[in-house]
Design an enzyme around this catalytic site. Sequence first.
Site, PDB file in Angstrom:
ATOM      1  N   HIS A   1       8.453  -4.004  -4.716  1.00 51.49           N
ATOM      2  CA  HIS A   1       7.759  -4.461  -3.511  1.00 51.49           C
ATOM      3  C   HIS A   1       8.734  -5.233  -2.628  1.00 51.49           C
ATOM      4  O   HIS A   1       9.372  -6.187  -3.058  1.00 51.49           O
ATOM      5  CB  HIS A   1       6.574  -5.359  -3.886  1.00 51.49           C
ATOM      6  CG  HIS A   1       5.774  -5.824  -2.690  1.00 51.49           C
ATOM      7  ND1 HIS A   1       5.118  -4.963  -1.849  1.00 51.49           N
ATOM      8  CD2 HIS A   1       5.554  -7.077  -2.191  1.00 51.49           C
ATOM      9  CE1 HIS A   1       4.506  -5.645  -0.898  1.00 51.49           C
ATOM     10  NE2 HIS A   1       4.756  -6.929  -1.077  1.00 51.49           N
TER      11      HIS A   1
ATOM     12  N   CYS B   1       5.347  -0.621   1.976  1.00 52.88           N
ATOM     13  CA  CYS B   1       5.779  -2.018   2.047  1.00 52.88           C
ATOM     14  C   CYS B   1       7.129  -2.171   2.725  1.00 52.88           C
ATOM     15  O   CYS B   1       7.376  -3.182   3.400  1.00 52.88           O
ATOM     16  CB  CYS B   1       5.797  -2.652   0.655  1.00 52.88           C
ATOM     17  SG  CYS B   1       6.948  -1.864  -0.497  1.00 52.88           S
TER      18      CYS B   1
ATOM     19  N   ASP C   1       0.821  -1.221   0.000  1.00 57.47           N
ATOM     20  CA  ASP C   1       0.000   0.000   0.000  1.00 57.47           C
ATOM     21  C   ASP C   1       0.849   1.263   0.000  1.00 57.47           C
ATOM     22  O   ASP C   1       0.380   2.332   0.394  1.00 57.47           O
ATOM     23  CB  ASP C   1      -0.916   0.004   1.231  1.00 57.47           C
ATOM     24  CG  ASP C   1      -0.135  -0.129   2.541  1.00 57.47           C
ATOM     25  OD1 ASP C   1       1.109  -0.243   2.483  1.00 57.47           O
ATOM     26  OD2 ASP C   1      -0.767  -0.128   3.618  1.00 57.47           O
TER      27      ASP C   1
END
Length: 853
Positions: free
Chosen positions: A317, A182, A179
């Site tokens: 990510h 991370c 979101d």
Amino acid sequence: MTTEGKIKVLCGSCPDGQCQAKLFFPSYDTSIECTSCGQRHERRFLKNVQEVSNPGVALHNMIKNILVSNVMPKRGAEMVKVLGLSNYHCKLLSPLLTYYGMEKKSGKAVLLREMNQGDMFDCSLLGDRAFLLDPEHISVVGYGRDVSGSMSYLSGTLEQIKMYNDGEERLIPIHADGDGHCLVHAVSRALVGRELFWHPLRCNLKTHFEQNLDEYKKLFRDFIADQEWKAIIDECDPDFIPPENELLGLRNIHIFGLANVLKRPIVLLDSLAGMQSLGDYAALFLPAMVTPEECCSRDGLLHKPLCLAWSSHGHNHYIALVGVRKRSLPRLPKSLVPKVWGVPQGLIDKYVKFEDNNCCILGGDRTLGDSYVLRLAKAMEEVFWKRYGVHPELIADVHQYVYRRTGIVGVKPQMVVQATQKSIQEQRLYRCLTCDAICEVIVVSEWLKPGGTLYKTATQNHGQLQQDKLYSFPMQGVICRYDGSRDELIPDFSREALEKCTWCQGTQMRLVNGDGTARYRNGDRTKTRSKSTLCNCGFKHYWDGKEYDNIPLELPVVLEWNNKVVRDTVLWFQNESDLSLNSNVYDVASAVVQKHFPGVFGSERLLQRVVDQILEQTKDHTKDQGKGPPVDGATCHMTETAQKLIIGGAGILHKEELGVSKTERGIQRQIAEKVSKQQQKFTDKVKAKRGALKSDRTASPPSRSSSSSSPTASPTERTARETRSETTSPSGSPSKGSFVRVVTSDGQQARMQLRPEGITFIQLQTWIQEKFGVEPAQQRVKWGFPLRELKPSCEEQENSLVPLAHGDKVTVEVQPIIISEPQEITETLAVAGPSLSSSSLDSEVTKFDMLKQ
């Protein structure tokens, strides 16, 4: 499969300690998803697995689970609950942990400044902590193994690490929410297993850069321009929103800063190809801004490195890699340790300890216990509730069932909090008791005006709209009032109108309170587990503000008083695990009598008739039921409670007036009807026998055997013997602790122990004289209900037994002595004869507090 070819159905409990939902599944299933917390468990981890013997119950629950799972939105990774906490829940509480701490003794949240710990939480206190994943949680989506593709992307690197760990999988990539936070989510999970500290980590990082900006500029002057530092610091802010069309986010410089904040190294891994490339996607970040001595725990050992990794080729990510509980700690060989980032390579041995096998230990074994984490979360929940007036679990439910339903993603938690607050205030949130989903009544203002959807519907069904008339719209779940001056409908959300659940079409819809609980109605099933075997639902039921194991019995009663007959129904609770919730027959009867005949004097007999009706019906029901706890347990509790005083109308009804047997009540009626006649009969003989009695005063009082066997014994004496027979044991002696309560008009009171052979009137007078100092001539003794005077009709009966039984109340009115008649006083004292020691009558007389009237 059973012998008949039917599928065998099993049931078991969710192994999660905070969930424990009852799950039904066919015997061939090896993996079961919990319909409550969203976790998927292997069947071997379920608790209390057994075959369902009732096919009807099994079929009902399986169909329900299938229907609910088909219509309910799937719980995303951030919504799956483990031990009652989801990632979304933790993210809501995280901002509070920046400024609040938990007091050890009370477990309450307190501002850090009030605990003399500064204005902000110091994340370096977590520098030696590490999270170890429980084996049963490895496959839990959103908590255990990451399923975003990292297992495939990092497979080569993980296989290399596995070779140095005895071929055992000891380092597992775990989930982190994507979101925009991370990196701090991954670091928080590597530290404590939850995303609770993402907000403090960001705030610490920003403060760290601001306080050490000159040193950072000097250290990275060849790599980062001075004008870039403002953007780097701004990106650390928890509320940072990147400019449109610019992909800004936390990157290597921020990882380096976090290593210095935590005072421990951070290893960033990549795929084998990525680690061998010339880029800096894989690196070792050393806390070079602090001394190695500051990076040691209390035992003097260096903090073990945390391990992060990229989850895909996009390098967008971060995820954490952690060890597994009950397995050896993961080792990382020096050959797989990436190059040091930002500082000289020679510093590696100062901040990382390598063992003799040239491997370093990752993470460590100093974990933060689950119980502590749950206590910490609970403390923050109380602060959240006080600040926003809504519970974080309700916010998570609104996000799950309202926003995900509409397809809205990326909504900031603060927006969901504000929307939930408004919906609660306007009473637009409902909870379905069937599937536990949250439904919101949404009404667009354009629908209420001429030409709008609701306006058209109302005019088509009702014609011309009338001022202030209410119009119901079940499909939208709202009731509106027509305002003629504005020519539009005005929603009235205070009236419950939502009839069906948006998800499962269930009809048990209840308004929601700010704490997430439903506004139950009598008979509703709650979320509290019940151990009762009488109700198959397995949950407790709400009734008048309390939770019961069972639905109450409805008992019809008839009340007849003063030519008025009333029929009513009373509720009866029994077989409750909490004995205090079992109905008390006298309380129930008293309530219904007061309801229909309030303040009526002398309604005690009516109360007794209601008691008899209730006891008769509950006795028959329990006998027929033949299941659950024995009714004797409830009856015993009921009887003990009923021994207290009960207010009935304008009078006070004692236990002896309601709890006595039919025989005792019959004797009391006989006494009330016949004693006055018998006393009058003997009064006529007083003058004729007075002279004879005076001549026989020196004679000894009649013996117990002669009085008991005399065919001419008085009715009062015979009644006393019959009454005592009801309270004596089979051996003939009174039951243990038989006594009467004696109260004087001047406020004194005591208990008089009853003797096995009974007590005469003269002995009673003597006991009163020695106990209270009241002369026999001053005593006016009354007893029974209503009070009536207790006295012999003549001197001959003074040695007769008085009709007192266990539990009776005796009232002594103290009369003034009349000096003008000394002869009569002398005669009275002479008749008394030898006095009887009060200690021989009652050796255990004690003062006691007056019962509450």
